[in-house]
Design a protein around this motif. Structure first.
Motif, PDB file in Angstrom:
ATOM      1  N   VAL A  82       0.703  -1.457  -0.210  1.00  0.00           N
ATOM      2  CA  VAL A  82      -0.118  -0.268  -0.209  1.00  0.00           C
ATOM      3  C   VAL A  82       0.943   0.936  -0.116  1.00  0.00           C
ATOM      4  N   ILE A  83       0.277   2.537  -0.891  1.00  0.00           N
ATOM      5  CA  ILE A  83       1.144   3.110  -0.576  1.00  0.00           C
ATOM      6  C   ILE A  83       0.089   4.395  -0.041  1.00  0.00           C
ATOM      7  N   HIS A  84       0.884   4.801   0.667  1.00  0.00           N
ATOM      8  CA  HIS A  84      -0.389   6.233   1.703  1.00  0.00           C
ATOM      9  C   HIS A  84      -0.727   6.905   0.603  1.00  0.00           C
ATOM     10  N   TYR A  85       0.117   7.836   0.329  1.00  0.00           N
ATOM     11  CA  TYR A  85       0.014   9.036  -0.645  1.00  0.00           C
ATOM     12  C   TYR A  85      -0.035  10.589  -0.257  1.00  0.00           C
ATOM     13  N   ASP A  86      -0.620  10.567   0.974  1.00  0.00           N
ATOM     14  CA  ASP A  86      -1.075  11.774   1.564  1.00  0.00           C
ATOM     15  C   ASP A  86      -0.682  11.549   3.339  1.00  0.00           C
ATOM     16  N   LEU A  87       0.682  11.532   3.171  1.00  0.00           N
ATOM     17  CA  LEU A  87       1.569  11.670   4.248  1.00  0.00           C
ATOM     18  C   LEU A  87       2.180  13.118   4.633  1.00  0.00           C
ATOM     19  N   LYS A  88       1.679  13.246   6.088  1.00  0.00           N
ATOM     20  CA  LYS A  88       2.177  14.631   6.793  1.00  0.00           C
ATOM     21  C   LYS A  88       1.657  14.920   7.783  1.00  0.00           C
ATOM     22  N   PRO A  89       2.499  16.220   8.844  1.00  0.00           N
ATOM     23  CA  PRO A  89       2.097  16.055   9.735  1.00  0.00           C
ATOM     24  C   PRO A  89       0.780  15.801  10.646  1.00  0.00           C
ATOM     25  N   GLY A  90       0.053  16.373  10.122  1.00  0.00           N
ATOM     26  CA  GLY A  90      -1.410  16.785  10.097  1.00  0.00           C
ATOM     27  C   GLY A  90      -2.202  14.763  10.307  1.00  0.00           C
ATOM     28  N   ASN A  91      -1.247  13.706   9.586  1.00  0.00           N
ATOM     29  CA  ASN A  91      -1.917  12.373   9.406  1.00  0.00           C
ATOM     30  C   ASN A  91      -0.668  11.932  10.854  1.00  0.00           C
ATOM     31  N   VAL A 139      -0.035  15.623  24.607  1.00  0.00           N
ATOM     32  CA  VAL A 139       0.998  15.576  23.465  1.00  0.00           C
ATOM     33  C   VAL A 139       2.430  15.400  23.859  1.00  0.00           C
ATOM     34  N   SER A 140       3.453  14.651  23.561  1.00  0.00           N
ATOM     35  CA  SER A 140       4.873  14.526  24.068  1.00  0.00           C
ATOM     36  C   SER A 140       6.019  13.529  22.874  1.00  0.00           C
ATOM     37  N   VAL A 141       6.333  14.385  22.404  1.00  0.00           N
ATOM     38  CA  VAL A 141       7.656  13.324  21.028  1.00  0.00           C
ATOM     39  C   VAL A 141       8.124  13.070  21.362  1.00  0.00           C
ATOM     40  N   SER A 142       8.372  12.107  22.895  1.00  0.00           N
ATOM     41  CA  SER A 142       9.268  11.627  23.009  1.00  0.00           C
ATOM     42  C   SER A 142       8.398  10.355  23.391  1.00  0.00           C
ATOM     43  N   GLY A 143       7.061  10.158  22.561  1.00  0.00           N
ATOM     44  CA  GLY A 143       6.723   8.946  22.516  1.00  0.00           C
ATOM     45  C   GLY A 143       5.941   8.456  21.104  1.00  0.00           C
ATOM     46  N   GLU A 144       5.046   7.599  21.234  1.00  0.00           N
ATOM     47  CA  GLU A 144       4.815   6.731  20.480  1.00  0.00           C
ATOM     48  C   GLU A 144       4.231   7.771  18.934  1.00  0.00           C
ATOM     49  N   ILE A 145       4.283   7.549  18.252  1.00  0.00           N
ATOM     50  CA  ILE A 145       3.723   8.052  17.334  1.00  0.00           C
ATOM     51  C   ILE A 145       1.818   6.885  16.099  1.00  0.00           C
ATOM     52  N   LYS A 146       1.982   7.167  15.528  1.00  0.00           N
ATOM     53  CA  LYS A 146       0.654   6.838  14.702  1.00  0.00           C
ATOM     54  C   LYS A 146      -0.147   7.552  13.231  1.00  0.00           C
ATOM     55  N   ILE A 147       0.557   6.488  12.725  1.00  0.00           N
ATOM     56  CA  ILE A 147       0.312   7.270  11.477  1.00  0.00           C
ATOM     57  C   ILE A 147      -1.826   7.036  11.030  1.00  0.00           C
ATOM     58  N   THR A 148      -2.053   8.048  10.203  1.00  0.00           N
ATOM     59  CA  THR A 148      -3.150   7.663   9.834  1.00  0.00           C
ATOM     60  C   THR A 148      -4.245   8.268   9.205  1.00  0.00           C
ATOM     61  N   ASP A 149      -5.701   8.387   8.271  1.00  0.00           N
ATOM     62  CA  ASP A 149      -6.115   8.658   7.770  1.00  0.00           C
ATOM     63  C   ASP A 149      -5.938   7.704   5.836  1.00  0.00           C
ATOM     64  N   PHE A 150      -6.220   6.767   5.245  1.00  0.00           N
ATOM     65  CA  PHE A 150      -6.426   6.033   4.425  1.00  0.00           C
ATOM     66  C   PHE A 150      -7.031   6.054   2.700  1.00  0.00           C
ATOM     67  N   GLY A 151      -6.952   7.919   3.515  1.00  0.00           N
ATOM     68  CA  GLY A 151      -8.551   8.161   1.959  1.00  0.00           C
ATOM     69  C   GLY A 151      -7.851   8.064   0.258  1.00  0.00           C
ATOM     70  N   LEU A 152      -6.405   8.518   0.391  1.00  0.00           N
ATOM     71  CA  LEU A 152      -6.251   8.388  -0.958  1.00  0.00           C
ATOM     72  C   LEU A 152      -5.006   7.374  -0.990  1.00  0.00           C
ATOM     73  N   SER A 153      -5.140   6.365   0.022  1.00  0.00           N
ATOM     74  CA  SER A 153      -4.022   5.155  -0.544  1.00  0.00           C
ATOM     75  C   SER A 153      -4.439   4.337  -2.162  1.00  0.00           C
ATOM     76  N   LYS A 154      -3.245   4.281  -2.402  1.00  0.00           N
ATOM     77  CA  LYS A 154      -3.058   2.830  -3.531  1.00  0.00           C
ATOM     78  C   LYS A 154      -2.412   1.837  -2.822  1.00  0.00           C
ATOM     79  N   VAL A 155      -3.435   0.921  -3.331  1.00  0.00           N
ATOM     80  CA  VAL A 155      -2.702  -0.843  -3.371  1.00  0.00           C
ATOM     81  C   VAL A 155      -2.333  -0.611  -4.843  1.00  0.00           C
ATOM     82  N   MET A 156      -1.073  -1.631  -4.396  1.00  0.00           N
ATOM     83  CA  MET A 156      -0.174  -1.831  -5.325  1.00  0.00           C
ATOM     84  C   MET A 156       0.206  -3.155  -6.220  1.00  0.00           C
ATOM     85  N   ASP A 157      -1.457  -3.988  -6.347  1.00  0.00           N
ATOM     86  CA  ASP A 157      -1.887  -5.155  -6.502  1.00  0.00           C
ATOM     87  C   ASP A 157      -1.079  -5.317  -8.012  1.00  0.00           C
TER      88      ASP A 157
END
Length: 544
Positions: free
Chosen positions: A358-367, A386-404
């Motif tokens: 999968v290509i995320h395609y919309d990776l940015k600080p807001g996601n 929030v703490s920048v020394s902790g864990e992060i998670k990426i979200t929002d797969f609305g523009l993702s591309k499936v490399m089938d």
């Protein structure tokens, strides 16, 4: 057959019937006991169900009570901050009314203090200039007397003004030292005021965001603690987008907090537009529901609310996103920035190792969501910041591309069918190439985005088109001209980090590393592995 044989058979049959009757009685007794146990268990199950339902009702009541207290507290805090930090004021402009922001008294007080400091500085500069004219010369008393005679001649009345009286060396240096100390004190006061102003601006940003959130929450039709799909209790609004709003919810069945994203279709939309929106949302759901990684927000459920709205339920993450943190704190130290990039690349590596990739395609600080576990400099008074020394998670797969296999080729990539979508500051040059055929893309799109995000974390600005709008970026071909990345002199960043960014922002996609190659980059490796590789390279060179 004789009568004796008949009698024997009869006795035998009687015995067998007696045994069967005894067995039946025994089985009936066992059955009765089992039925009693079943009924007892059923009653026990019913009691447990009643107890669980009571617990759920109590939980629901406590959550609603807590939510109401938090809402009341948030509104009270906003009311208290309106006069101090500012508020939106409705003003008339021609024939219409608009809402303009007006800063509060805290900003007015700081501005007055800065103006006072500026006036005092100017006054001290004037006094220093006057004092400089009175500076005694090294020639001693003869020079002083000649200077006095000159001052007398210059005076129209032939008298020496009291202010023009020459100073001795001791008097001059005494007054000069006093003025220098006053200047240093004013400089320190001005620096303190600047820090206080920055802190106030951060508070104002949070205040404005909270005002908008409360306004959206009051206008929402889901603001009364509704229960969706008989299990998701809505507690408070987290944020609102174009056609959706995200609520903090609680899953009464699994007993956990969840983020409920409610998609609301416009009633005036035509059926084909509604169908297209639903198709897009379901496509995102089908991609997202298969993902299972600690650095990716989990998607739990999707269901219809009514004809014009449906809901997707995701993992709830405490804290804000990286975009908000950067707006508050401008930039991050390299150590924290590297940690965010490492975790992001780890998530992208997973997306490229699953089948199909999968290509995320919309990776940015807001996601990129920042986990809780520390106190933000912007708002240290609120727990769970929030703490920048902790864990992060990426979200929002609305523009993702499936490399089938059907759409993707390892040699040339896949067609970009949604050209024009996405956030332009974070997309690579190949996404802006216009021609007869759609451009080809691969996971290298996400690699470029990682480079931009890392640069923004380190320097507090985007490397290309920082102050431009998306329309201006298109008009000026900003990204198509982004052949080389330039690094400011400050803040100080290691050469390894700069080279890593250069590799991510390689203009030609053929020369740019893909996600799997980037995940093995030396800069992202632990120091032990780096030293091990260095020693292996050294030994191989020495053997040669």
């Amino acid at each position: 057959m004789t009568s004796q044989q008949l009698e024997a058979l009869e006795n035998k049959s009687t015995c067998e019937l007696a045994k069967k009757d005894a067995a039946i009685d025994k089985l009936e007794l066992v059955s009765f006991e089992v039925m009693k146990q079943v009924q007892s268990h059923q009653k026990q199950v019913e009691r447990h169900k009643e107890t669980i339902q009571k617990c759920i009702n109590i939980t629901k009541m406590l959550l609603i009570e807590k939510s109401n207290l938090e809402k009341k507290s948030a509104r009270q805090r906003c009311m208290e901050n309106r006069l101090r930090l500012g508020q939106f004021v409705t003003q008339r402009q021609g024939a219409s009314f608009v809402e303009n922001w007006v800063d509060g008294y805290a900003f007015a007080d700081l501005i007055k203090q800065q103006e006072r400091i500026t006036q005092e500085r100017e006054e001290i500069e004037k006094q220093r200039k006057v004092l400089g004219k009175k500076k005694p010369t090294s020639s001693g008393s003869s020079a002083i007397s000649s200077k006095s005679n000159k001052a007398v001649k210059e005076n129209n009345e032939g008298f020496l003004r009291p202010n023009d009286k020459p100073l001795t060396a001791t008097e001059f240096y005494e007054q000069d030292e006093i003025m220098k100390l006053r200047q240093a004190a004013l400089k320190k006061e001005d620096t303190d005021l600047q820090l206080e102003l920055e802190k106030l601006e951060q508070e104002r940003n949070i205040h404005i965001r909270e005002l908008k959130r409360i306004h959206s929450e009051d206008a929402s039709r889901f603001n009364n603690h509704q229960i969706l799909n008989d299990r998701y209790l809505l507690l408070s609004l987290l944020g609102k987008g174009g056609f959706s709003e995200v609520h903090k919810g609680f899953d009464l069945k699994d007993q956990r907090y969840a983020a409920c994203k409610i998609h609301q279709l416009n009633k005036d939309w035509k059926d084909d537009k509604k169908a297209n929106y639903i198709k897009h949302a379901l496509r995102e759901y089908n991609i997202h529901k298969q993902l299972d990684h600690p650095r990716i927000v989990h998607l739990y459920d999707v269901f219809e609310i009514d004809n014009n709205s449906f809901c997707t339920v995701m993992e709830y993450c405490e804290g804000n996103d990286l975009d908000f943190y950067l707006k508050q704190n401008k930039c991050l130290p390299e150590k924290e920035s590297r940690s965010i990039v490492m975790q992001t690349v780890n998530a992208l590596k997973y997306l490229n190792e699953i089948k199909p990739p999968v290509i995320h395609y919309d990776l940015k600080p807001g996601n990129i969501l920042l986990g809780s576990g520390g106190f933000s400099k912007a708002d240290s008074s609120q727990q769970g910041s929030v703490s920048v020394s902790g864990e992060i998670k990426i979200t929002d797969f609305g523009l993702s591309k499936v490399m089938d296999d059907e759409n993707y080729s390892p040699d040339c990539g896949m067609d970009l069918t949604s050209q024009g979508a996405g956030t332009y500051w974070y997309l690579p040059p190949e996404c802006f190439v216009v021609g007869k055929e759609p451009p080809k893309i691969s996971s290298k799109v996400d690699v470029w985005s990682v480079g931009v995000i890392f640069y923004q974390c380190l320097y507090g600005k985007k490397p290309f088109g920082h102050n431009l709008s998306q329309a201006a970026i298109l008009e000026e071909n900003t990204i198509l001209k982004a052949t080389e990345v330039m690094f400011p002199s400050k803040p100080l960043v290691s050469n390894e980090a700069k080279n890593f960014i250069r590799r991510c922002l390689t203009y030609k996609k053929d020369d740019r590393p893909d996600v799997l190659t980037l995940s093995a980059d030396d800069y992202l490796k632990p120091p032990t592995l780096k030293s091990k590789k260095f020693s292996e390279d050294s030994s191989s060179q020495s053997s040669l």
